[in-house]
Design an enzyme around this catalytic site. Structure first.
Site, PDB file in Angstrom:
ATOM      1  N   SER A 103       0.653  -1.085   0.002  1.00  0.00           N
ATOM      2  CA  SER A 103       0.094   0.165  -0.075  1.00  0.00           C
ATOM      3  C   SER A 103       0.881   1.300  -0.035  1.00  0.00           C
ATOM      4  O   SER A 103       1.596   1.594   0.929  1.00  0.00           O
ATOM      5  CB  SER A 103      -0.743   0.073   1.314  1.00  0.00           C
ATOM      6  N   LYS A 178      -6.327   2.637  -2.667  1.00  0.00           N
ATOM      7  CA  LYS A 178      -6.123   1.771  -1.562  1.00  0.00           C
ATOM      8  C   LYS A 178      -6.282   2.685  -0.285  1.00  0.00           C
ATOM      9  O   LYS A 178      -6.907   2.314   0.517  1.00  0.00           O
ATOM     10  CB  LYS A 178      -4.761   1.168  -1.831  1.00  0.00           C
ATOM     11  N   LYS A 247       0.120   5.211   8.153  1.00  0.00           N
ATOM     12  CA  LYS A 247       0.828   5.495   6.934  1.00  0.00           C
ATOM     13  C   LYS A 247      -0.294   5.570   5.966  1.00  0.00           C
ATOM     14  O   LYS A 247      -0.346   6.687   5.187  1.00  0.00           O
ATOM     15  CB  LYS A 247       1.702   4.172   6.723  1.00  0.00           C
TER      16      LYS A 247
HETATM   17  P1  NDP Z   1       4.635  -6.899   7.526  1.00  0.00           P
HETATM   18  O1  NDP Z   1       5.147  -5.839   8.232  1.00  0.00           O
HETATM   19  O2  NDP Z   1       4.008  -7.950   8.278  1.00  0.00           O
HETATM   20  O3  NDP Z   1       5.674  -7.713   6.540  1.00  0.00           O
HETATM   21  C1  NDP Z   1       6.401  -6.769   5.705  1.00  0.00           C
HETATM   22  C2  NDP Z   1       7.971  -7.562   5.428  1.00  0.00           C
HETATM   23  O4  NDP Z   1       8.608  -6.855   4.655  1.00  0.00           O
HETATM   24  C3  NDP Z   1       8.479  -8.164   6.700  1.00  0.00           C
HETATM   25  O5  NDP Z   1       8.858  -9.342   6.665  1.00  0.00           O
HETATM   26  C4  NDP Z   1       9.851  -7.054   6.818  1.00  0.00           C
HETATM   27  O6  NDP Z   1      10.729  -7.785   7.494  1.00  0.00           O
HETATM   28  C5  NDP Z   1      10.014  -7.372   5.012  1.00  0.00           C
HETATM   29  N1  NDP Z   1      10.670  -6.290   4.847  1.00  0.00           N
HETATM   30  C6  NDP Z   1      10.928  -5.032   5.154  1.00  0.00           C
HETATM   31  N2  NDP Z   1      12.105  -4.331   4.585  1.00  0.00           N
HETATM   32  C7  NDP Z   1      12.383  -5.203   3.878  1.00  0.00           C
HETATM   33  C8  NDP Z   1      13.539  -5.110   2.849  1.00  0.00           C
HETATM   34  N3  NDP Z   1      14.256  -4.053   2.653  1.00  0.00           N
HETATM   35  N4  NDP Z   1      13.797  -6.149   1.839  1.00  0.00           N
HETATM   36  C9  NDP Z   1      12.990  -7.316   2.329  1.00  0.00           C
HETATM   37  N5  NDP Z   1      11.999  -7.362   3.023  1.00  0.00           N
HETATM   38  C10 NDP Z   1      11.699  -6.317   3.960  1.00  0.00           C
HETATM   39  O7  NDP Z   1       3.432  -6.082   6.579  1.00  0.00           O
HETATM   40  P2  NDP Z   1       2.197  -6.634   6.141  1.00  0.00           P
HETATM   41  O8  NDP Z   1       2.619  -7.897   5.414  1.00  0.00           O
HETATM   42  O9  NDP Z   1       1.262  -6.333   7.038  1.00  0.00           O
HETATM   43  O10 NDP Z   1       1.924  -5.451   5.054  1.00  0.00           O
HETATM   44  C11 NDP Z   1       2.723  -5.451   3.910  1.00  0.00           C
HETATM   45  C12 NDP Z   1       2.038  -4.000   2.778  1.00  0.00           C
HETATM   46  O11 NDP Z   1       0.690  -4.821   2.662  1.00  0.00           O
HETATM   47  C13 NDP Z   1       1.824  -2.978   3.737  1.00  0.00           C
HETATM   48  O12 NDP Z   1       1.946  -1.913   2.796  1.00  0.00           O
HETATM   49  C14 NDP Z   1       0.443  -2.960   4.268  1.00  0.00           C
HETATM   50  O13 NDP Z   1       0.099  -1.507   4.564  1.00  0.00           O
HETATM   51  C15 NDP Z   1      -0.168  -3.654   3.192  1.00  0.00           C
HETATM   52  N6  NDP Z   1      -1.322  -4.351   3.448  1.00  0.00           N
HETATM   53  C16 NDP Z   1      -1.759  -4.969   4.630  1.00  0.00           C
HETATM   54  C17 NDP Z   1      -2.801  -5.785   5.162  1.00  0.00           C
HETATM   55  C18 NDP Z   1      -2.791  -6.586   6.448  1.00  0.00           C
HETATM   56  O14 NDP Z   1      -4.003  -7.190   6.805  1.00  0.00           O
HETATM   57  N7  NDP Z   1      -1.635  -6.865   7.018  1.00  0.00           N
HETATM   58  C19 NDP Z   1      -3.829  -5.611   4.438  1.00  0.00           C
HETATM   59  C20 NDP Z   1      -3.724  -5.002   2.944  1.00  0.00           C
HETATM   60  C21 NDP Z   1      -2.527  -4.313   2.779  1.00  0.00           C
HETATM   61  P3  NDP Z   1      11.209  -7.364   8.924  1.00  0.00           P
HETATM   62  O15 NDP Z   1      10.115  -7.682   9.538  1.00  0.00           O
HETATM   63  O16 NDP Z   1      12.080  -8.081   9.095  1.00  0.00           O
HETATM   64  O17 NDP Z   1      11.479  -5.827   8.574  1.00  0.00           O
END
Ligand code: NDP
Length: 304
Positions: A103, A178, A247
């Protein structure tokens, strides 16, 4: 004799709450898949769990993939993964496609797309709605922004993760949509919760109030899918972070400002969610905003 069409090789970056179930759907659809997360241990574990390959950097992942999905917290992190040290843009071949399912911010996404276009790499923004439960079943609502040919190319892949696909316009438009969706969802949560607080103090049962709202015109996604499940249960674990909601609301207000739209209600909504984040601290689920609302109301919803 009919020959089966070979599926393109796919990379998936960001194995968090949403990324893991989404990557699993892609693997189950038969795409040759390489995965990557910031946490190397998590990358290895998820790769083993879903029979994918593990990459050790974005550049390494890009060497083997024709299409790369990013599911990361913010657009700034997407930018870093693409253009930072050992970045994806260094290794992706001309003609590849990046699908940014984060997002994200529309303006940042448009800038990223322009930079990638200089290397003949296309980008679509394809943010999702439906949370972890619908990510697991492959029934997400997916918004698509980009040029028509690229969207048609990625449609089969994206369909492995979602059942409602809506093309909303050019690059960045899906990210704007979104953020606006989450603005509506965030406002609905706050007003529903305030109604529960008022009713509780009047002597109404919170469970009964949720049932009546769900049978009436006050129904919304929070009354249906969040209040009983995560607030009245005191679990506060829906799987979508409070930081991420703040955010998204910031992005919605950024779009309001860019379009010179006066939005007092949205601004107040953002202020309340931001104050909740400051008060409750990092790492909270977004449904914990109810605890902040209880704090300022001076009582809990389920205190009979
Ligand atoms: P999370 O924080 O659970 O997952 C994000 C992942 O990305 C983590 O595993 C994180 O690792 C990893 N990450 C961060 N920086 C890097 C990098 N530089 N390289 C590789 N991996 C990286 O977030 P969500 O899965 O909940 O959300 C992801 C996106 O989807 C967001 O934009 C959110 O707003 C959107 N979204 C989420 C929903 C939900 O219900 N959760 C629903 C709809 C949209 P680490 O934790 O080690 O930093």
């Amino acid at each position: 004799m009919s020959q089966e069409k070979k599926l393109p090789s796919v990379g998936f970056i960001g194995l968090g709450a949403m990324g893991v179930p989404m990557a699993k759907r892609v693997a189950e659809a038969g795409y040759p898949l390489t995965v990557l997360d910031a946490d190397a241990g998590r990358t290895e574990k998820v790769a083993a769990d879903i029979s994918a390959s593990a990459a050790s950097s974005a550049a390494e992942l890009g060497k083997n993939c024709q299409i790369v999905v990013t599911m990361l917290p913010t657009s700034d992190i997407v930018s870093e993964v693409l253009f930072g040290e050992n970045g994806l843009a260094d290794s992706l071949a001309p003609g590849s496609i990046v699908i940014d399912m984060t997002s994200g911010s529309p303006t940042k996404t448009q800038a990223i797309a322009s930079a990638l276009a200089r290397s003949s790499i296309a980008l679509c923004d394809a943010p999702v709605s439906g949370g972890v439960p619908r990510a697991k079943t492959g029934e997400l609502a997916i918004m698509l922004g980009g040029d028509a040919d690229t969207i048609e190319t990625i449609r089969p892949l994206v369909s492995s993760m979602g059942t409602s696909l809506t093309v909303v316009g050019g690059v960045g438009s899906a990210h704007a949509m979104k953020a606006l969706n989450n603005l509506v969802s965030a406002g609905g949560f706050l007003i529903g919760m305030e109604a529960l607080l008022i009713g509780s103090r009047f002597g109404l049962s919170p469970e009964t109030m949720v049932e009546v709202l769900n049978a009436s015109t006050g129904m919304n996604n929070s009354t249906q899918k969040k209040f009983k499940q995560f607030v009245l249960s005191r679990k506060f674990d829906a799987g979508f972070g409070l930081d991420l909601m703040v955010k998204d609301l910031g992005i919605a207000l950024e779009v309001a400002s860019q379009t010179d739209t006066t939005t007092p209600f949205s601004s107040l909504c953002f202020e309340i969610w931001s104050a909740a984040r400051k008060t409750l601290g990092p790492g909270q689920d977004h449904t914990a905003v109810a605890r902040f609302q209880e704090l300022i109301a001076g009582s809990e919803v389920n205190n009979d």
